[in-house]
Design an enzyme around this catalytic site. Sequence first.
Site, PDB file in Angstrom:
ATOM      1  N   PHE A 140      42.325  48.740  48.782  1.00 39.38           N
ATOM      2  CA  PHE A 140      43.396  47.816  48.389  1.00 39.38           C
ATOM      3  C   PHE A 140      44.724  48.331  48.913  1.00 39.38           C
ATOM      4  O   PHE A 140      45.072  49.488  48.695  1.00 39.38           O
ATOM      5  CB  PHE A 140      43.465  47.660  46.867  1.00 39.38           C
ATOM      6  CG  PHE A 140      44.494  46.644  46.440  1.00 39.38           C
ATOM      7  CD1 PHE A 140      44.233  45.285  46.548  1.00 39.38           C
ATOM      8  CD2 PHE A 140      45.733  47.043  45.976  1.00 39.38           C
ATOM      9  CE1 PHE A 140      45.187  44.331  46.187  1.00 39.38           C
ATOM     10  CE2 PHE A 140      46.698  46.095  45.608  1.00 39.38           C
ATOM     11  CZ  PHE A 140      46.426  44.742  45.714  1.00 39.38           C
ATOM     12  N   ASP A 225      47.283  55.742  52.091  1.00 37.69           N
ATOM     13  CA  ASP A 225      47.922  54.887  51.099  1.00 37.69           C
ATOM     14  C   ASP A 225      47.843  55.619  49.755  1.00 37.69           C
ATOM     15  O   ASP A 225      46.798  55.628  49.100  1.00 37.69           O
ATOM     16  CB  ASP A 225      47.209  53.532  51.047  1.00 37.69           C
ATOM     17  CG  ASP A 225      47.800  52.610  49.980  1.00 37.69           C
ATOM     18  OD1 ASP A 225      48.572  53.087  49.123  1.00 37.69           O
ATOM     19  OD2 ASP A 225      47.477  51.405  50.008  1.00 37.69           O
ATOM     20  N   LYS A 254      54.405  52.530  43.131  1.00 39.47           N
ATOM     21  CA  LYS A 254      53.997  52.650  41.730  1.00 39.47           C
ATOM     22  C   LYS A 254      54.774  53.751  40.978  1.00 39.47           C
ATOM     23  O   LYS A 254      55.923  53.537  40.622  1.00 39.47           O
ATOM     24  CB  LYS A 254      52.489  52.836  41.627  1.00 39.47           C
ATOM     25  CG  LYS A 254      51.736  51.548  42.034  1.00 39.47           C
ATOM     26  CD  LYS A 254      50.348  51.445  41.439  1.00 39.47           C
ATOM     27  CE  LYS A 254      49.813  50.015  41.564  1.00 39.47           C
ATOM     28  NZ  LYS A 254      48.977  49.766  42.731  1.00 39.47           N
TER      29      LYS A 254
HETATM   30  C1  LIG Z   1      49.073  48.794  43.806  1.00 35.48           C
HETATM   31  C2  LIG Z   1      48.685  49.198  45.171  1.00 35.48           C
HETATM   32  C3  LIG Z   1      49.287  48.633  46.308  1.00 35.48           C
HETATM   33  C4  LIG Z   1      50.265  47.486  46.224  1.00 35.48           C
HETATM   34  O1  LIG Z   1      51.467  47.845  45.610  1.00 35.48           O
HETATM   35  P1  LIG Z   1      52.486  46.677  45.164  1.00 35.48           P
HETATM   36  O2  LIG Z   1      53.660  47.447  44.628  1.00 35.48           O
HETATM   37  O3  LIG Z   1      51.784  45.836  44.154  1.00 35.48           O
HETATM   38  O4  LIG Z   1      52.819  45.908  46.379  1.00 35.48           O
HETATM   39  C5  LIG Z   1      48.944  49.133  47.545  1.00 35.48           C
HETATM   40  N1  LIG Z   1      48.053  50.118  47.672  1.00 35.48           N
HETATM   41  C6  LIG Z   1      47.448  50.690  46.601  1.00 35.48           C
HETATM   42  C7  LIG Z   1      46.485  51.812  46.812  1.00 35.48           C
HETATM   43  C8  LIG Z   1      47.735  50.236  45.328  1.00 35.48           C
HETATM   44  O5  LIG Z   1      47.115  50.772  44.276  1.00 35.48           O
END
Ligand SMILES: *Cc1c(COP(=O)(O)O)cnc(C)c1O
Length: 407
Positions: A140, A225, A254
């Site tokens: 994700f 990420d 986050k």
């Molecule tokens: C939550 C998340 C995102 C997206 O972040 P947003 O602030 O909602 O755009 C991207 N990568 C990972 C691994 C995430 O957990």
Amino acid sequence: MSEVMSVTRAMFDDVMVPNYNPANIIPVRGEGSRVWDQDGREYIDFAGGIAVSCLGHCHPAMVRALTEQANKLWHLSNVMTNEPALRLAKKLVDATFAERVYFANSGAEANEAALKLARRWALEEHGEEKQEIIAFHKGFHGRTFFTVTVGGQPAYSDGFGPKPGGISHVEFNNIESLEAVMSSRTCAVMIEPLQGEGGVVPGEDKFLQGVRDLCDRHNALLIFDEVQTGFGRTGSLYAYEQTSVVPDILTTAKALGGGFPIGAMLTTQAIAAHLKPGTHGSTYGGNPLACAVSEAVMDVVNTPEVLQGVKEREQWFRDALAKINDKYDVFSEVRGRGLLLGAALNDKYKGKARDFLTAGAEEGVMILVAGMDVLRFTPSLVISDTDIQQGMARLEKAVARVVAANA
Ligand SMILES: *Cc1c(COP(=O)(O)O)cnc(C)c1O
């Protein structure tokens, strides 16, 4: 003073786009790891706003940083730089492999910047052929059209017309499946070192090292990420520090803002050089309020006490979940790292994660799910022993309810 409008959950359906289906309660106040709703009911927060509220709610250091900055300067845009942004960038550079920082407002935006930078780098260093981006099933990376297409859940990117091209997906923790598609055309590999949304699945050390080796062999950039794993969540400032691997680009969001919207992309000087003036940007990125809060969060999180405390709390969580499982036999395993933990439901409760979440809320504990088969815990990194014990007592009642309903 004009009267403040009263609000009910029913209004959501009248005035909001229906892309979310929020809970029936409306929280109005939070302190530490406790939250209260409109009726004054208390909840213990094991969700942390989906791995965001790393110091709990309204931490004094954050409130102080925000109010101090609120009385100084809110916004100028990137026509000028600002002191909080430069201080935060300096601290991130000093604490990581990175030499350069780009600020965004969310995880998706940080990833969007990372992907665009990788394409630019490849084009300028190696030519047009090198544009393939490889990512992983169940990964994700956010909800912009580029990032959601790089994410490994087609259900999230289908139905919006033609997708950005040059993207393919392989199996997580399976180095052969990556090796089979890597070539000189590969521009970048994007990966979560521990898949969060995809079910709280840690990347195995050998696998992550294999990904690094393949990137090196094929001259491709490795993008970590760390939007969910970063900023202390797994017990080090970034998760890569606990592996043998250093990425070329790292994205973080986050917990980075502790509840204030901010994201960042970190990279080396040589790669960063390809985002020349005008190639990318954001109106709000590096906003003084966001950066001031994030700096305050970092001053607390990036200390041995807090990072070591995450490991200690991980053990408290694991012990409590094991005790619940001894009694009710609902989990097949508890996995993850630090305070990014997933309790995978056993066959009997497969597909029922939501039932546990709902029962938890009814008992006064907020948890998350990761897919339909995993309960996810991403609490404050400084949650107290008492809050954990009381929250687990409530979770046990919730588990008992789900078990009784399925007997
Ligand atoms: C939550 C998340 C995102 C997206 O972040 P947003 O602030 O909602 O755009 C991207 N990568 C990972 C691994 C995430 O957990």
